[in-house]
Design a protein around this motif. Sequence first.
Motif, PDB file in Angstrom:
ATOM      1  N   GLY A  11      22.902  56.475  39.116  1.00  0.00           N
ATOM      2  CA  GLY A  11      24.161  57.195  39.287  1.00  0.00           C
ATOM      3  C   GLY A  11      24.912  56.862  40.562  1.00  0.00           C
ATOM      4  O   GLY A  11      25.984  57.408  40.813  1.00  0.00           O
ATOM      5  N   ALA A  12      24.388  55.956  41.376  1.00  0.00           N
ATOM      6  CA  ALA A  12      25.056  55.602  42.633  1.00  0.00           C
ATOM      7  C   ALA A  12      26.382  54.879  42.395  1.00  0.00           C
ATOM      8  O   ALA A  12      27.316  55.026  43.166  1.00  0.00           O
ATOM      9  CB  ALA A  12      24.139  54.735  43.495  1.00  0.00           C
ATOM     10  N   VAL A  13      26.462  54.094  41.316  1.00  0.00           N
ATOM     11  CA  VAL A  13      27.695  53.391  40.952  1.00  0.00           C
ATOM     12  C   VAL A  13      28.220  54.026  39.671  1.00  0.00           C
ATOM     13  O   VAL A  13      27.497  54.114  38.677  1.00  0.00           O
ATOM     14  CB  VAL A  13      27.458  51.878  40.740  1.00  0.00           C
ATOM     15  CG1 VAL A  13      28.748  51.187  40.332  1.00  0.00           C
ATOM     16  CG2 VAL A  13      26.870  51.241  41.991  1.00  0.00           C
ATOM     17  N   LEU A  49      39.831  49.133  35.666  1.00  0.00           N
ATOM     18  CA  LEU A  49      38.506  49.590  36.079  1.00  0.00           C
ATOM     19  C   LEU A  49      38.576  50.309  37.423  1.00  0.00           C
ATOM     20  O   LEU A  49      39.137  49.796  38.384  1.00  0.00           O
ATOM     21  CB  LEU A  49      37.545  48.409  36.191  1.00  0.00           C
ATOM     22  CG  LEU A  49      36.105  48.749  36.584  1.00  0.00           C
ATOM     23  CD1 LEU A  49      35.434  49.621  35.522  1.00  0.00           C
ATOM     24  CD2 LEU A  49      35.306  47.478  36.813  1.00  0.00           C
ATOM     25  N   THR A  50      38.022  51.508  37.456  1.00  0.00           N
ATOM     26  CA  THR A  50      37.855  52.245  38.705  1.00  0.00           C
ATOM     27  C   THR A  50      36.359  52.367  38.960  1.00  0.00           C
ATOM     28  O   THR A  50      35.608  52.748  38.060  1.00  0.00           O
ATOM     29  CB  THR A  50      38.483  53.656  38.609  1.00  0.00           C
ATOM     30  OG1 THR A  50      39.870  53.513  38.300  1.00  0.00           O
ATOM     31  CG2 THR A  50      38.326  54.418  39.911  1.00  0.00           C
ATOM     32  N   VAL A  51      35.951  52.038  40.175  1.00  0.00           N
ATOM     33  CA  VAL A  51      34.535  52.057  40.543  1.00  0.00           C
ATOM     34  C   VAL A  51      34.355  52.967  41.752  1.00  0.00           C
ATOM     35  O   VAL A  51      35.094  52.871  42.722  1.00  0.00           O
ATOM     36  CB  VAL A  51      34.037  50.639  40.892  1.00  0.00           C
ATOM     37  CG1 VAL A  51      32.581  50.666  41.327  1.00  0.00           C
ATOM     38  CG2 VAL A  51      34.233  49.697  39.723  1.00  0.00           C
ATOM     39  N   THR A  52      33.382  53.857  41.676  1.00  0.00           N
ATOM     40  CA  THR A  52      32.972  54.624  42.853  1.00  0.00           C
ATOM     41  C   THR A  52      31.542  54.229  43.188  1.00  0.00           C
ATOM     42  O   THR A  52      30.781  53.819  42.308  1.00  0.00           O
ATOM     43  CB  THR A  52      33.069  56.149  42.626  1.00  0.00           C
ATOM     44  OG1 THR A  52      32.252  56.504  41.516  1.00  0.00           O
ATOM     45  CG2 THR A  52      34.502  56.568  42.345  1.00  0.00           C
ATOM     46  N   GLY A  53      31.219  54.332  44.468  1.00  0.00           N
ATOM     47  CA  GLY A  53      29.891  53.918  44.915  1.00  0.00           C
ATOM     48  C   GLY A  53      29.815  52.443  45.199  1.00  0.00           C
ATOM     49  O   GLY A  53      28.736  51.845  45.133  1.00  0.00           O
ATOM     50  N   SER A  54      30.943  51.823  45.538  1.00  0.00           N
ATOM     51  CA  SER A  54      30.973  50.380  45.735  1.00  0.00           C
ATOM     52  C   SER A  54      30.057  49.909  46.880  1.00  0.00           C
ATOM     53  O   SER A  54      29.661  48.751  46.906  1.00  0.00           O
ATOM     54  CB  SER A  54      32.401  49.885  45.965  1.00  0.00           C
ATOM     55  OG  SER A  54      32.965  50.518  47.085  1.00  0.00           O
ATOM     56  N   ASP A  55      29.710  50.816  47.788  1.00  0.00           N
ATOM     57  CA  ASP A  55      28.797  50.428  48.864  1.00  0.00           C
ATOM     58  C   ASP A  55      27.384  50.134  48.351  1.00  0.00           C
ATOM     59  O   ASP A  55      26.578  49.531  49.054  1.00  0.00           O
ATOM     60  CB  ASP A  55      28.766  51.489  49.965  1.00  0.00           C
ATOM     61  CG  ASP A  55      28.439  52.878  49.465  1.00  0.00           C
ATOM     62  OD1 ASP A  55      28.919  53.254  48.374  1.00  0.00           O
ATOM     63  OD2 ASP A  55      27.708  53.604  50.160  1.00  0.00           O
ATOM     64  N   HIS A  56      27.097  50.504  47.100  1.00  0.00           N
ATOM     65  CA  HIS A  56      25.788  50.225  46.493  1.00  0.00           C
ATOM     66  C   HIS A  56      25.779  48.916  45.704  1.00  0.00           C
ATOM     67  O   HIS A  56      24.726  48.484  45.243  1.00  0.00           O
ATOM     68  CB  HIS A  56      25.382  51.364  45.554  1.00  0.00           C
ATOM     69  CG  HIS A  56      25.141  52.642  46.273  1.00  0.00           C
ATOM     70  ND1 HIS A  56      23.930  52.974  46.841  1.00  0.00           N
ATOM     71  CD2 HIS A  56      25.971  53.682  46.532  1.00  0.00           C
ATOM     72  CE1 HIS A  56      24.012  54.155  47.412  1.00  0.00           C
ATOM     73  NE2 HIS A  56      25.248  54.597  47.243  1.00  0.00           N
ATOM     74  N   ILE A  57      26.945  48.302  45.544  1.00  0.00           N
ATOM     75  CA  ILE A  57      27.050  47.105  44.712  1.00  0.00           C
ATOM     76  C   ILE A  57      26.640  45.860  45.498  1.00  0.00           C
ATOM     77  O   ILE A  57      27.071  45.653  46.627  1.00  0.00           O
ATOM     78  CB  ILE A  57      28.483  46.941  44.167  1.00  0.00           C
ATOM     79  CG1 ILE A  57      28.830  48.130  43.273  1.00  0.00           C
ATOM     80  CG2 ILE A  57      28.621  45.625  43.406  1.00  0.00           C
ATOM     81  CD1 ILE A  57      30.281  48.186  42.853  1.00  0.00           C
ATOM     82  N   TRP A  71      30.590  28.797  39.322  1.00  0.00           N
ATOM     83  CA  TRP A  71      31.791  29.363  38.744  1.00  0.00           C
ATOM     84  C   TRP A  71      31.719  30.849  38.406  1.00  0.00           C
ATOM     85  O   TRP A  71      32.705  31.416  37.932  1.00  0.00           O
ATOM     86  CB  TRP A  71      32.224  28.560  37.526  1.00  0.00           C
ATOM     87  CG  TRP A  71      31.113  28.175  36.595  1.00  0.00           C
ATOM     88  CD1 TRP A  71      30.279  27.105  36.719  1.00  0.00           C
ATOM     89  CD2 TRP A  71      30.706  28.848  35.414  1.00  0.00           C
ATOM     90  NE1 TRP A  71      29.379  27.083  35.683  1.00  0.00           N
ATOM     91  CE2 TRP A  71      29.628  28.136  34.864  1.00  0.00           C
ATOM     92  CE3 TRP A  71      31.153  29.989  34.755  1.00  0.00           C
ATOM     93  CZ2 TRP A  71      28.991  28.520  33.700  1.00  0.00           C
ATOM     94  CZ3 TRP A  71      30.517  30.364  33.583  1.00  0.00           C
ATOM     95  CH2 TRP A  71      29.450  29.637  33.076  1.00  0.00           C
ATOM     96  N   ALA A  72      30.594  31.523  38.688  1.00  0.00           N
ATOM     97  CA  ALA A  72      30.496  32.943  38.329  1.00  0.00           C
ATOM     98  C   ALA A  72      29.532  33.686  39.240  1.00  0.00           C
ATOM     99  O   ALA A  72      28.699  33.090  39.915  1.00  0.00           O
ATOM    100  CB  ALA A  72      30.042  33.086  36.879  1.00  0.00           C
ATOM    101  N   GLU A  73      29.676  35.021  39.232  1.00  0.00           N
ATOM    102  CA  GLU A  73      28.748  35.877  39.960  1.00  0.00           C
ATOM    103  C   GLU A  73      28.394  37.084  39.111  1.00  0.00           C
ATOM    104  O   GLU A  73      29.136  37.494  38.229  1.00  0.00           O
ATOM    105  CB  GLU A  73      29.318  36.308  41.316  1.00  0.00           C
ATOM    106  CG  GLU A  73      30.475  37.257  41.243  1.00  0.00           C
ATOM    107  CD  GLU A  73      30.964  37.673  42.631  1.00  0.00           C
ATOM    108  OE1 GLU A  73      30.625  37.021  43.627  1.00  0.00           O
ATOM    109  OE2 GLU A  73      31.708  38.648  42.684  1.00  0.00           O
ATOM    110  N   ARG A  74      27.240  37.650  39.414  1.00  0.00           N
ATOM    111  CA  ARG A  74      26.724  38.816  38.714  1.00  0.00           C
ATOM    112  C   ARG A  74      26.555  39.931  39.733  1.00  0.00           C
ATOM    113  O   ARG A  74      26.062  39.699  40.831  1.00  0.00           O
ATOM    114  CB  ARG A  74      25.381  38.487  38.069  1.00  0.00           C
ATOM    115  CG  ARG A  74      25.497  37.393  37.038  1.00  0.00           C
ATOM    116  CD  ARG A  74      24.153  36.746  36.729  1.00  0.00           C
ATOM    117  NE  ARG A  74      24.351  35.560  35.934  1.00  0.00           N
ATOM    118  CZ  ARG A  74      24.469  35.567  34.613  1.00  0.00           C
ATOM    119  NH1 ARG A  74      24.383  36.685  33.946  1.00  0.00           N
ATOM    120  NH2 ARG A  74      24.664  34.446  33.958  1.00  0.00           N
ATOM    121  N   SER A  75      26.946  41.141  39.355  1.00  0.00           N
ATOM    122  CA  SER A  75      26.821  42.275  40.269  1.00  0.00           C
ATOM    123  C   SER A  75      25.863  43.304  39.693  1.00  0.00           C
ATOM    124  O   SER A  75      25.765  43.463  38.470  1.00  0.00           O
ATOM    125  CB  SER A  75      28.186  42.901  40.517  1.00  0.00           C
ATOM    126  OG  SER A  75      29.025  41.979  41.191  1.00  0.00           O
TER     127      SER A  75
END
Length: 145
Positions: free
Chosen positions: A12-14, A51-59, A67-71
């Motif tokens: 639930g952090a993100v 897209l709205t994201v909360t908790g971005s400090d946990h990402i 060519w890509a990244e995974r979060s």
Amino acid sequence: MSHDLTGHCLCGAVQVTVRNPAHELGACHCDMCRRWTGVAFVTLDVPEADLTVTGSDHIRSYASSDWAERSFCGTCGSALWYRLKPGVGPTDYYMAAGLLDDLSGQRLEREIYIDRKPGAFAFAGPTQQMTEAEFLATLQANPEE
């Protein structure tokens, strides 16, 4: 009429809110997605503006290719999304469908890297399918500036 979709990682952090969600899901069978998720990575394509994201400090993010990244959530490890790097293709989020609280009305429409899909599993129903070579050709044909 469309409604917002909400969801969160395992701890639930993100938390995410998706405005104007599409009803189509995609699946990737590439080796990296299977290693990252344990099976095909099933996604909802979300434009950056929706897209709205909360908790971005946990990402946390991992550059899995040139060519890509995974979060993922740095607290619980949940897969969050996959994104192409700037200049490679669309800046949409290919968000993990499993984050969503309600998948009602969603349907699997397309599969990529179909030639990498293990024979041990298959999805029900017909889907649009692309091989690895076909998918990579779309990236070369349509680079974003």
